[in-house]
Design a protein around this motif. Structure first.
Motif, short mmCIF file in Angstrom:
data_model
loop_
_atom_site.label_atom_id
_atom_site.label_comp_id
_atom_site.label_asym_id
_atom_site.label_seq_id
_atom_site.Cartn_x
_atom_site.Cartn_y
_atom_site.Cartn_z
N THR A 271 0.83 -1.20 0.00
CA THR A 271 0.00 0.00 0.00
C THR A 271 0.86 1.25 0.00
N MET A 272 1.93 1.25 0.78
CA MET A 272 2.82 2.41 0.81
C MET A 272 3.54 2.58 -0.52
N ASP A 273 3.91 1.47 -1.15
CA ASP A 273 4.56 1.55 -2.47
C ASP A 273 3.62 2.19 -3.51
N VAL A 274 2.36 1.74 -3.50
CA VAL A 274 1.39 2.28 -4.45
C VAL A 274 1.15 3.77 -4.19
N THR A 275 1.06 4.12 -2.91
CA THR A 275 0.85 5.53 -2.55
C THR A 275 2.01 6.39 -3.02
N THR A 276 3.21 5.91 -2.80
CA THR A 276 4.40 6.67 -3.20
C THR A 276 4.51 6.78 -4.72
N SER A 277 4.22 5.68 -5.42
CA SER A 277 4.33 5.69 -6.88
C SER A 277 3.30 6.60 -7.55
N SER A 278 2.22 6.91 -6.81
CA SER A 278 1.19 7.79 -7.38
C SER A 278 1.51 9.26 -7.14
N GLY A 279 2.63 9.53 -6.48
CA GLY A 279 3.05 10.90 -6.25
C GLY A 279 2.70 11.46 -4.89
N SER A 280 2.09 10.65 -4.03
CA SER A 280 1.76 11.09 -2.67
C SER A 280 2.71 10.42 -1.69
N GLY A 281 2.42 10.60 -0.41
CA GLY A 281 3.27 10.00 0.61
C GLY A 281 2.42 9.41 1.73
N PRO A 282 2.74 8.19 2.19
CA PRO A 282 1.96 7.58 3.27
C PRO A 282 2.24 8.23 4.62
#
Length: 282
Positions: A271-282
């Motif tokens: 989930t954190m990887d997907v969040t980061t790859s979308s340009g946001s931050g967990p």
């Protein structure tokens, strides 16, 4: 769960490991009284959940009891900023007042779990002190290791072999064997995730004294030793994490802008990887 240095040393002392004389002070007056009992000359140590206190000005040697009161006044109620404290620092609620230790040598010793092999690791070095991390990076061969089977525990021959491999002076090996055995006893009894003495000081008269100590407990095993919960200092914890802990919720505060509600470590990382790859931050 972490505890303060003075609490860790009290546990070590209860199991027969030598610690410096002294006590914890919550105000300057208590610090002064303890310093008087020690003869005036003492070490004032800020009690926070962090290493690197000395480099941050949190450890001071004073020559007179009055100076201990001044240092305690400076530290108590302030925030200490170390390399491990984060940008907000940590609140100093008390100071440890101790007799100075005349150090002739320093030993590093720790016990911690190894999840990869499902064993415990004992680490020992004849080069203890504040720069142990640097030693581990630049000269890892100087830190000797031993894998412990949790079923059998620390065997006597393993302790002796480790002490010999670390090059400990022959006159100190018997005493160090006792310290190591008692540390493993604490580690096992309280389900520690880390027990560390750094340095285990070799004094000018040949004694082995725990000059600094750290103990961490496995949160999932605290129910087996409920008395340990009394040692917790919530002022050293993130307020949100403290509230979550009270409700039996595992919460870790991060620096991003997207909250992640997950179940399981693998799903959390994905989930954190997907969040980061979308340009946001967990």
């Amino acid at each position: 769960m972490r505890i303060h240095e003075y609490q860790a040393k009290e546990i070590l002392s209860n199991f027969g490991i030598k610690i410096p004389m002294g006590g914890n002070a919550k105000n300057p007056e208590e610090a002064f009284d303890l310093a008087v009992e020690l003869g005036g000359r003492c070490v004032v140590k800020a009690q926070v959940y962090s290493g690197g206190r000395g480099k941050a000005g949190g450890v001071k040697l004073v020559e007179k009891a009055e100076e201990s009161k001044v240092e305690a006044s400076r530290l108590i109620g302030s925030r200490l900023y170390t390399g491990q404290s984060g940008p907000n620092g940590l609140l100093v609620s008390s100071v440890l007042i101790e007799e100075p230790v005349n150090i002739a040598g320093e030993i590093y010793i720790s016990i911690l779990p190894n999840p990869e092999t499902e064993t415990h690791i004992v680490m020992l070095s004849n080069f203890g002190g504040v720069d142990i991390e640097e030693l581990a990076e630049k000269s890892p061969e100087k830190i000797k290791r031993c894998e412990i089977d949790p079923v059998y525990g620390l065997m006597d021959y393993q302790a002796r072999d480790l002490i010999y491999a670390a090059g400990i002076d022959i006159g100190k090996r018997k005493a160090l064997f006792q310290v190591l055995s008692r540390m493993y006893e604490i580690y096992s009894k309280y389900y520690c995730s880390l027990i560390e003495i750094n340095p285990l000081a070799i004094t000018d008269i040949g004694d082995l004294v725990a000059a600094d100590a750290k103990i961490l407990f496995d949160d999932d095993a605290l129910y087996k030793n409920n008395e340990l919960l009394e040692l917790r200092d919530i002022l050293q914890e993130d307020p949100l994490e403290s509230i979550a802990r009270e409700h039996n919720i595992s919460y870790v505060k991060l620096d991003g802008d997207v909250g992640c509600l997950v179940n399981g470590a693998g799903l959390a990382m994905a989930t954190m990887d997907v969040t980061t790859s979308s340009g946001s931050g967990p």
